[in-house]
Write a protein that holds these residues in place. Structure first.
Motif, PDB file in Angstrom:
ATOM      1  N   LEU A 185       0.827  -1.211   0.000  1.00 22.69           N
ATOM      2  CA  LEU A 185       0.000   0.000   0.000  1.00 22.69           C
ATOM      3  C   LEU A 185       0.856   1.253   0.000  1.00 22.69           C
ATOM      4  O   LEU A 185       0.530   2.237  -0.667  1.00 22.69           O
ATOM      5  N   ASP A 186       1.960   1.225   0.731  1.00 18.42           N
ATOM      6  CA  ASP A 186       2.866   2.378   0.739  1.00 18.42           C
ATOM      7  C   ASP A 186       3.437   2.632  -0.657  1.00 18.42           C
ATOM      8  O   ASP A 186       3.548   3.778  -1.098  1.00 18.42           O
ATOM      9  N   HIS A 188       2.108   1.803  -3.500  1.00 19.20           N
ATOM     10  CA  HIS A 188       1.083   2.084  -4.507  1.00 19.20           C
ATOM     11  C   HIS A 188       0.014   3.047  -3.984  1.00 19.20           C
ATOM     12  O   HIS A 188      -1.113   3.045  -4.470  1.00 19.20           O
ATOM     13  N   CYS A 189       0.365   3.876  -3.018  1.00 18.57           N
ATOM     14  CA  CYS A 189      -0.668   4.694  -2.379  1.00 18.57           C
ATOM     15  C   CYS A 189      -1.226   5.764  -3.319  1.00 18.57           C
ATOM     16  O   CYS A 189      -2.275   6.334  -3.036  1.00 18.57           O
ATOM     17  N   LYS A 192      -5.562   3.931  -7.142  1.00 16.40           N
ATOM     18  CA  LYS A 192      -6.841   3.524  -6.569  1.00 16.40           C
ATOM     19  C   LYS A 192      -6.885   1.998  -6.539  1.00 16.40           C
ATOM     20  O   LYS A 192      -7.200   1.354  -7.525  1.00 16.40           O
ATOM     21  N   LEU A 198      -6.157  -6.134  -4.362  1.00 22.39           N
ATOM     22  CA  LEU A 198      -5.251  -6.593  -3.303  1.00 22.39           C
ATOM     23  C   LEU A 198      -5.330  -8.102  -3.139  1.00 22.39           C
ATOM     24  O   LEU A 198      -4.316  -8.778  -2.956  1.00 22.39           O
ATOM     25  N   LEU A 221      -8.253  -1.817   5.416  1.00 21.41           N
ATOM     26  CA  LEU A 221      -7.320  -1.572   4.322  1.00 21.41           C
ATOM     27  C   LEU A 221      -7.576  -0.217   3.671  1.00 21.41           C
ATOM     28  O   LEU A 221      -6.639   0.494   3.300  1.00 21.41           O
ATOM     29  N   HIS A 222      -8.854   0.139   3.537  1.00 22.79           N
ATOM     30  CA  HIS A 222      -9.177   1.430   2.931  1.00 22.79           C
ATOM     31  C   HIS A 222      -8.645   2.572   3.787  1.00 22.79           C
ATOM     32  O   HIS A 222      -8.040   3.523   3.279  1.00 22.79           O
ATOM     33  N   ARG A 224      -6.173   2.428   5.889  1.00 20.41           N
ATOM     34  CA  ARG A 224      -4.708   2.392   5.807  1.00 20.41           C
ATOM     35  C   ARG A 224      -4.220   3.082   4.541  1.00 20.41           C
ATOM     36  O   ARG A 224      -3.227   3.818   4.556  1.00 20.41           O
ATOM     37  N   GLN A 225      -4.920   2.863   3.437  1.00 22.08           N
ATOM     38  CA  GLN A 225      -4.529   3.501   2.187  1.00 22.08           C
ATOM     39  C   GLN A 225      -4.720   5.014   2.269  1.00 22.08           C
ATOM     40  O   GLN A 225      -3.882   5.782   1.791  1.00 22.08           O
ATOM     41  N   CYS A 228      -1.920   6.510   4.258  1.00 20.81           N
ATOM     42  CA  CYS A 228      -0.705   6.583   3.445  1.00 20.81           C
ATOM     43  C   CYS A 228      -0.749   7.807   2.530  1.00 20.81           C
ATOM     44  O   CYS A 228       0.237   8.548   2.410  1.00 20.81           O
ATOM     45  N   ARG A 229      -1.895   8.035   1.904  1.00 18.86           N
ATOM     46  CA  ARG A 229      -2.027   9.198   1.030  1.00 18.86           C
ATOM     47  C   ARG A 229      -1.881  10.498   1.808  1.00 18.86           C
ATOM     48  O   ARG A 229      -1.271  11.462   1.336  1.00 18.86           O
TER      49      ARG A 229
END
Length: 283
Positions: A185-186, A188-189, A192, A198, A221-222, A224-225, A228-229
């Protein structure tokens, strides 16, 4: 909601012979389970076309568009269960599904859960699950003072078995898997990434991956993403002269307005105010 918290309340259930196709897609206000005990049919659900053969079972959340197609010459026999994930609104009658144009989200007993049965769950070639569905109906038709509680226990066992049938067991320790997902995720943050993507990337069912991540980290997960953004956004606001629009575009947000709204909700201030604060700290 975690699986351990699941305590399904059945609003309605029956066994029906179906030969008339739906005229148009509809959406339900509660969770739905359909099990094919005889024959076959076609199902359009959430934009996908499926063929449900004998011993297939599907579970899906409220507000999911679906439409059945049956054969008049070869009817299908289906079990149909309308249920909630908990008992807090027990006693209320099931609300009949409506066409998409007439669907009113305010009539939903609960908003769909963000972790459990987020997407349609299909299990094929599962005669034991169809038999369990029949057991639920038989218990429900008996009646009695603890009918709803007994049916909840039977339905939970059925749902858990369905989840087990559709998820892969982890080949690596859960902690290592969670770390790998976090790194992915980091990296590919700015993209979308959906739960399905995943799941394919790591070879696990999307529900299992999201549930495991939530159990081990306390967040979805959402979420967390999004975090990251926001980390990237804070860094770019503090260290570059890019405009809010340029930062929003580079991080894959649909619009600067949405980015600003989300940033304020998560950081407690607008992107412009955050940038001004960082500049004052440096001066």
């Amino acid at each position: 909601m975690l699986v351990s918290q699941l305590n399904p309340y059945i609003r309605y259930m029956d066994r029906r012979t179906c030969s008339v196709s739906y005229k148009s897609p509809i959406m339900a206000y509660d969770y739905r389970l359909f099990a094919v005990c005889e024959g076959s049919c076609r199902l359009e659900i959430d934009g996908k076309a499926l063929t449900l053969n004998k011993d297939a079972l599907i579970v899906f959340p409220p507000r999911t568009p679906y439409r059945f197609f049956f054969s008049e010459s070869a009817p299908a026999v289906l079990y149909d269960i309308n249920f909630d994930l908990g008992f807090s609104r027990a006693g209320e009658k099931s609300i009949h599904p409506e066409e998409i144009s007439r669907f009113n989200p305010a009539k939903m007993p609960f908003p769909p859960d963000d972790a459990l049965f987020v997407h349609p769950l299909l299990v094929e070639n599962a005669p034991e699950l169809c038999r369990r569905t029949g057991d639920v109906l038989a218990e429900r038709e008996k009646g009695g003072p603890y009918r709803d509680e007994l049916c909840a226990a039977l339905l939970k066992a059925l749902l858990v078995q369905a989840l087990t049938r559709t998820q892969s067991e982890p080949a690596a320790p859960p902690e290592r898997l969670i770390e790998s997902v976090g790194r992915y995720l980091d990296a590919h943050c700015r993209e979308k990434i959906t739960l399905e993507q995943l799941g394919r990337a790591f070879g696990y069912h999307p529900f299992y991956l999201n549930r495991l991540f939530r159990e081990r980290t306390g967040t979805t997960l959402h979420r967390r993403q999004m975090e990251c953004r926001m980390n990237r956004a804070r860094s770019m606001l503090a260290s570059t002269g890019l405009s809010v629009r340029e930062i929003a575009d580079s991080l894959g947000f649909s619009s600067p307005a949405y980015f600003s709204e989300l940033f304020k909700a998560m950081q407690g201030m607008t992107p412009g105010a955050y940038r001004s604060d960082r500049r004052r700290e440096k001066s």
